[in-house]
Enzyme design. Sequence first.
Site, PDB file in Angstrom:
ATOM      1  CG  ASP A  90      21.555  -8.145  24.645  1.00 13.61           C
ATOM      2  OD1 ASP A  90      20.181  -7.768  24.440  1.00 13.61           O
ATOM      3  OD2 ASP A  90      22.066  -8.183  25.863  1.00 13.61           O
TER       4      ASP A  90
ATOM      5  CG  ASP B 120      16.222  -5.719  25.870  1.00 12.76           C
ATOM      6  OD1 ASP B 120      17.202  -6.055  25.507  1.00 12.76           O
ATOM      7  OD2 ASP B 120      15.534  -6.411  26.912  1.00 12.76           O
TER       8      ASP B 120
END
Length: 435
Positions: A315, A114
């Site tokens: 992201d 992430d």
Amino acid sequence: MALPITAFLLISFLLSATHAFESCKTSESSSDDLELSVLHMYGKCSPFSPPKHESWLDTVLKMAEKDPNRVNYLLTQKTVTAAPIASGQVLNIGNYIVRAKLGTPGQLMYMVMDTSNDAVWVPCSGCTGCSSTVFNSSVSTSFGSLDCKTTQCTQVRGLSCPTAESSPCQFNQTYGSVDSSFSATLSQDSLNLGGVGVLSNLSFGCINSVSGHSVPPQGLLGLGRGSMSLISQSQSGVFSYCLPSFKSYYFSGSLKLGPPGQPKNMRTTPLLRNPHRPSLYYVNLTGISVGKVLVPVAPGLLDFDTTTGAGTIIDSGTVITRFKAPLYTALRDEFRKQVGKDISSLGAFDTCFLATNEDQFPLITLHFTDMDLKLPTENTLIHSSSGSLACLAMAAASSNAYSVLNVIANLQQQNFRILFDLTNSRLGISREICN
């Protein structure tokens, strides 16, 4: 001290059929030893099973439903402190995983990657509410707990520390929503990402108990910019990844840490830093084109603002790209105009139509400072299982106080090499088929 992580990584267990097992083994023998392989959460070589009796489009739709919560929470952390472990930034869906070995001897964990989180943590033995796969710290000869008086403990906002004696650093964090949280002990151990890619003293959260359903079952590798992230602790300075599409079954994507093996001569755009949200990778989006038409953008919609958190980020955990509502509406209306077909809606997607010849559909180009990203059709449209219905794979940010952020999400990043050069504050993107 960490060396640049140069490794190959693939899977070696049977999931459902001999063919799947052999394909995973074949991938292992052909891997590039400068790469750490990446797999979608629900690939055939993943230990995590997708919902039964559900088409892949339905799976993507359900993942995309959780995007707004993730985007909202990316903007709730306004501290300027070095980003803590498990700071609460939401990962509602763990879309991409890598295979890592923690401890000595190494114990295999499939950990979510992430880019918007500085957490490194795993569920540990004895954990209440965790999955069946946990890290057994008692059999690792290199494991140790960190004292509550260490600097790292302040970064994870550890619980009050006894003044007269040493004590392990204990901390609690909510994760994803008010009804999802975990408690952990700040610890250190050796992390092996394959080959010589060993980080001997990785600081991470050893989870003792979990409530709720947001915590990735086998841990998290945060690739954010904070001091406790994998990137900072490995002193890599640069990393890149190529995300395979959701339809790619095996470990065909790759994560590269450190300068060796990174692509050369990529076009790049500056990475921007927001001191109030230091984990996030901001870039300067200057415009969007649909076909040959530059979409009209009202003043301020693309501005980077450190006070409000406004701007555009890259992201890896959000599923579909989200734009501020007025920006998305302008983009969508121009796309519908050029498609010229009857429009319907499906889940998070409000621009769906019968698709015949995809060559007729306009391409979308994202304009950044010094760099343009032209999205192929596979990064623009998502198809039903039958292939007859296609939807524009983008959406408006939710209309609330946190709708100031544009997010370039993982569906739009698939089959591109995304390079994060932290040393020179640049982000590069180039086409690379990694399915």
